[in-house]
Scaffold this motif. Structure first.
Motif, mmCIF file in Angstrom:
data_model
loop_
_atom_site.group_PDB
_atom_site.id
_atom_site.type_symbol
_atom_site.label_atom_id
_atom_site.label_comp_id
_atom_site.label_asym_id
_atom_site.label_seq_id
_atom_site.Cartn_x
_atom_site.Cartn_y
_atom_site.Cartn_z
ATOM 1 N N SER A 142 34.284 45.750 39.934
ATOM 2 C CA SER A 142 35.244 46.802 40.273
ATOM 3 C C SER A 142 35.467 46.872 41.781
ATOM 4 O O SER A 142 36.602 47.058 42.241
ATOM 5 C CB SER A 142 34.758 48.154 39.744
ATOM 6 O OG SER A 142 34.691 48.141 38.330
ATOM 7 N N LEU A 143 34.401 46.729 42.552
ATOM 8 C CA LEU A 143 34.564 46.673 44.008
ATOM 9 C C LEU A 143 35.324 45.412 44.408
ATOM 10 O O LEU A 143 36.124 45.431 45.354
ATOM 11 C CB LEU A 143 33.201 46.728 44.691
ATOM 12 C CG LEU A 143 32.448 48.052 44.549
ATOM 13 C CD1 LEU A 143 31.073 47.961 45.208
ATOM 14 C CD2 LEU A 143 33.238 49.205 45.163
ATOM 15 N N ALA A 144 35.082 44.319 43.683
ATOM 16 C CA ALA A 144 35.840 43.093 43.950
ATOM 17 C C ALA A 144 37.321 43.300 43.635
ATOM 18 O O ALA A 144 38.195 42.779 44.347
ATOM 19 C CB ALA A 144 35.282 41.937 43.114
ATOM 20 N N ALA A 145 37.633 44.082 42.599
ATOM 21 C CA ALA A 145 39.028 44.361 42.259
ATOM 22 C C ALA A 145 39.706 45.156 43.363
ATOM 23 O O ALA A 145 40.883 44.922 43.678
ATOM 24 C CB ALA A 145 39.098 45.125 40.933
ATOM 25 N N LEU A 146 38.985 46.101 43.964
ATOM 26 C CA LEU A 146 39.567 46.857 45.074
ATOM 27 C C LEU A 146 39.832 45.945 46.267
ATOM 28 O O LEU A 146 40.908 46.001 46.884
ATOM 29 C CB LEU A 146 38.643 48.006 45.478
ATOM 30 C CG LEU A 146 39.213 49.006 46.483
ATOM 31 C CD1 LEU A 146 38.670 50.406 46.234
ATOM 32 C CD2 LEU A 146 38.902 48.601 47.926
ATOM 33 N N ALA A 147 38.862 45.102 46.603
ATOM 34 C CA ALA A 147 39.060 44.159 47.706
ATOM 35 C C ALA A 147 40.214 43.205 47.397
ATOM 36 O O ALA A 147 40.990 42.842 48.292
ATOM 37 C CB ALA A 147 37.772 43.372 47.965
ATOM 38 N N SER A 148 40.351 42.826 46.133
ATOM 39 C CA SER A 148 41.476 41.974 45.731
ATOM 40 C C SER A 148 42.801 42.696 45.920
ATOM 41 O O SER A 148 43.807 42.093 46.320
ATOM 42 C CB SER A 148 41.324 41.547 44.271
ATOM 43 O OG SER A 148 40.164 40.766 44.091
ATOM 44 N N GLY A 149 42.817 43.997 45.653
ATOM 45 C CA GLY A 149 44.021 44.784 45.867
ATOM 46 C C GLY A 149 44.435 44.800 47.327
ATOM 47 O O GLY A 149 45.621 44.737 47.651
ATOM 48 N N VAL A 150 43.446 44.883 48.222
ATOM 49 C CA VAL A 150 43.716 44.825 49.663
ATOM 50 C C VAL A 150 44.358 43.486 50.021
ATOM 51 O O VAL A 150 45.349 43.428 50.758
ATOM 52 C CB VAL A 150 42.412 45.043 50.455
ATOM 53 C CG1 VAL A 150 42.603 44.727 51.936
ATOM 54 C CG2 VAL A 150 41.926 46.480 50.279
ATOM 55 N N LEU A 151 43.791 42.410 49.500
ATOM 56 C CA LEU A 151 44.326 41.072 49.793
ATOM 57 C C LEU A 151 45.732 40.895 49.231
ATOM 58 O O LEU A 151 46.633 40.384 49.908
ATOM 59 C CB LEU A 151 43.388 40.014 49.212
ATOM 60 C CG LEU A 151 42.028 39.860 49.895
ATOM 61 C CD1 LEU A 151 41.096 39.004 49.047
ATOM 62 C CD2 LEU A 151 42.183 39.251 51.280
ATOM 63 N N ASN A 152 45.936 41.314 47.988
ATOM 64 C CA ASN A 152 47.242 41.134 47.364
ATOM 65 C C ASN A 152 48.321 41.935 48.076
ATOM 66 O O ASN A 152 49.453 41.465 48.253
ATOM 67 C CB ASN A 152 47.180 41.544 45.890
ATOM 68 C CG ASN A 152 46.270 40.646 45.075
ATOM 69 O OD1 ASN A 152 46.065 39.488 45.408
ATOM 70 N ND2 ASN A 152 45.693 41.188 44.017
ATOM 71 N N ALA A 153 47.981 43.166 48.477
ATOM 72 C CA ALA A 153 48.958 44.011 49.162
ATOM 73 C C ALA A 153 49.356 43.419 50.507
ATOM 74 O O ALA A 153 50.468 43.664 50.989
ATOM 75 C CB ALA A 153 48.405 45.414 49.353
ATOM 76 N N SER A 154 48.463 42.650 51.110
ATOM 77 C CA SER A 154 48.775 42.039 52.403
ATOM 78 C C SER A 154 49.326 40.618 52.242
ATOM 79 O O SER A 154 49.437 39.882 53.218
ATOM 80 C CB SER A 154 47.517 42.018 53.293
ATOM 81 O OG SER A 154 46.453 41.341 52.661
#
Length: 521
Positions: A142-154
């Motif tokens: 779940s923490l990896a999913a949040l970090a993935s969201g940061v990457l995808n948004a950028s």
């Protein structure tokens, strides 16, 4: 993000997801050969499904749907996006640690909530043991999913898309290592393999989190742990995420109902799981890529007031998604038995397992376009921070799912669970589409989409005919151990080639569109 760059991002995520799904096939082929559809297989599959259920509730299916639009807008205007991401990371981590502790204490009840049919046999003890080990995965993924969201948004998609590959690599290694030097009976071998798989799940979670955390740091976002803070942004995130979490929870209840029904039929959990693996290949490649790329792009466009650009992005992404999904759905309905037989039938997985799994594959195939359309339409709501209406629609779909799965199970058995999932998906799409009519220009299908979608369907139907002919030609070879993979490759290859030829000739799509996106990717 221009449409060609949107499609390039789509393909970047799709290629990595395809690799993950292929490795997932290898994983499940090995599991089917060792575990079959027996008690150990079902116990592990339920234990593994438990953290994934909560993961989709807390992370990818809900929290990120609220987090990504807010983070994208902050990134667009330069309003301290890193601080916001760190606060969200800390808040989500705190919730997950508490959830993991509670889950360890009530694990038997959680297992029974997912598979009541385990109550009176040895599958319960196995599933509880595996569940306590595997549940820790939810914290890391779940923490990896949040970090993935940061990457995808950028606009950085590769690392986040590659992370799921690590899970399958670790679990493949777990199956292989469990059989090395094991001088034991078949039943003992299954239990050893089940234990190795259970420990492999949290280990894979650590690897996935490490990958995306490092990638986020290199992108300029250091997600260091700290005590959570209830800032105004976190309050807003909680308000927006609340309905999304409820909607995510409702969708997971649909899966829960299906597993409950399946748990009362010996082998059904494994059959549905292996069938799920087959339809998740195109679904994962297309729908995950669509959701990952389209949501942040729509959020940025709507924040900038670019309604026309949002409509173009929505239409082109939906068009490409259906161009890849509809033929896959036809293939799953036309050749399910050869697919299941060649991929899974060996060792403990026999012909009866193949027949039962193939039936589920056909039913899931009927719903494949609906699952993808959900991923296309939902970002229209989430980009506007509207999470309430999807929740209400999900409630209706849940009721349909429960009535069909439970009611029809008395007449058609385990397959009622798959049929209910498919019908509920189409109900959800209809409600999402009707609800989007009030959103203005960005939510409308344009003339090009309307012109091409019928040609995509026609090309897919023609491809289905080619698949039948290819199957007749390759039929005997599909049962021969030495050439069965080549025979299946011939059938699938003939279908793919015919689809792209038919599609190009009748104007369903232009091959140059795909080539340009690949070059840009």
């Amino acid at each position: 993000m221009k449409p060609i760059r949107l499609i390039a991002g789509f393909l970047t995520v799709g290629v990595w997801t395809l690799l993950s799904r292929i490795l997932g096939f290898v994983r499940d082929i090995l599991m089917a050969g060792v575990l079959g559809s027996g008690p150990v297989a079902e116990a592990f599959l339920i234990a593994f499904a438990l953290p994934n259920l909560f993961r989709r509730f807390f992370a990818e299916g809900a929290f990120n749907m609220a987090f990504v639009p807010m983070f994208s807008k902050k990134l667009e205007i330069g309003d301290a996006p890193e601080a916001f991401a760190r606060d969200a990371f800390a808040g989500l981590g705190t919730i997950l640690i508490a959830l993991t502790v509670v889950a360890q204490l009530i694990m038997p009840w959680l297992i029974l909530a997912m598979a009541g049919g385990f109550a009176d046999d040895g599958r319960l003890d196995l599933a509880v043991d595996y569940g306590r080990i595997a549940f820790v995965y939810i914290l890391f993924i779940s923490l990896a999913a949040l970090a993935s969201g940061v990457l995808n948004a950028s606009g950085r998609f590769a690392a986040a898309a590659a992370a799921p590959v690590l899970l399958n690599i670790v679990l493949i290694a777990a199956v292989w290592l469990s059989t090395v030097g094991c001088k034991c009976t078949a039943d003992e071998q299954r239990e050893v393999t089940g234990l190795f798989l259970a420990w492999g799940v949290p280990l894979a979670g650590v690897a996935q989190l490490a990958l995306v955390w490092i990638a986020a740091r290199r992108a300029g976002f250091t997600l260091t742990p700290r005590f959570p803070r209830l800032t105004p942004d976190m309050r807003k995130l909680a308000i927006v995420a609340g309905p999304a979490m409820l909607a995510g929870g409702v969708m997971q209840l649909n899966l829960l109902v299906g597993r409950q029904v399946a748990s009362f039929y010996d082998g059904a959990i494994a059959w549905l799981s292996y069938a799920d693996r087959l339809y998740q290949l195109p679904l994962g490649v297309v729908a995950i890529a669509l959701g990952v790329v389209l949501l942040p792009d729509l959020s940025r466009r709507l924040a900038a007031g670019d309604e026309q650009g949002g409509r173009e992005a929505f239409n082109r992404a939906s068009e490409l998604a259906l161009a890849l999904t509809i033929p896959a759905a036809i293939a799953l309905m036309v050749i399910p038995v050869p697919l299941v037989s060649v991929l899974f039938e060996r060792g403990a997985f026999d012909a009866d397992d193949t027949a039962a799994t193939a039936l589920a594959v056909m039913v899931y195939g009927l719903g494949l376009p609906a699952f993808v359309l959900q991923k296309a339409i939902q970002p229209l709501y989430f980009a506007r921070e509207d999470t309430r209406r999807p929740f209400h629609f999900a409630l209706v779909a849940m009721i349909v799912n429960a009535i069909v799965a439970i009611g029809l199970s008395f007449f058609i058995g385990y397959i009622a669970a798959a049929l209910a999932t498919t019908l509920a998906a189409w109900v959800m799409v209809l409600l999402l589409w009707r609800g989007s009519r009030s959103m203005g220009e960005a939510a409308r299908f344009d003339a090009r989409f309307k012109r091409r979608i019928w040609r995509i369907i026609l090309a897919s139907i023609l491809m289905g005919g080619v698949l039948v002919l290819a199957l007749l030609m390759a039929g005997p070879a599909l049962g021969l151990a030495g050439v069965r993979y080549g025979a299946l490759a011939f059938v699938v290859g003939a279908g793919m080639l015919s689809y792209f030829v038919f599609g190009h000739l009748i104007g369903a799509f232009r091959l140059s569109d795909f080539k340009a996106a690949v070059r840009r990717g």
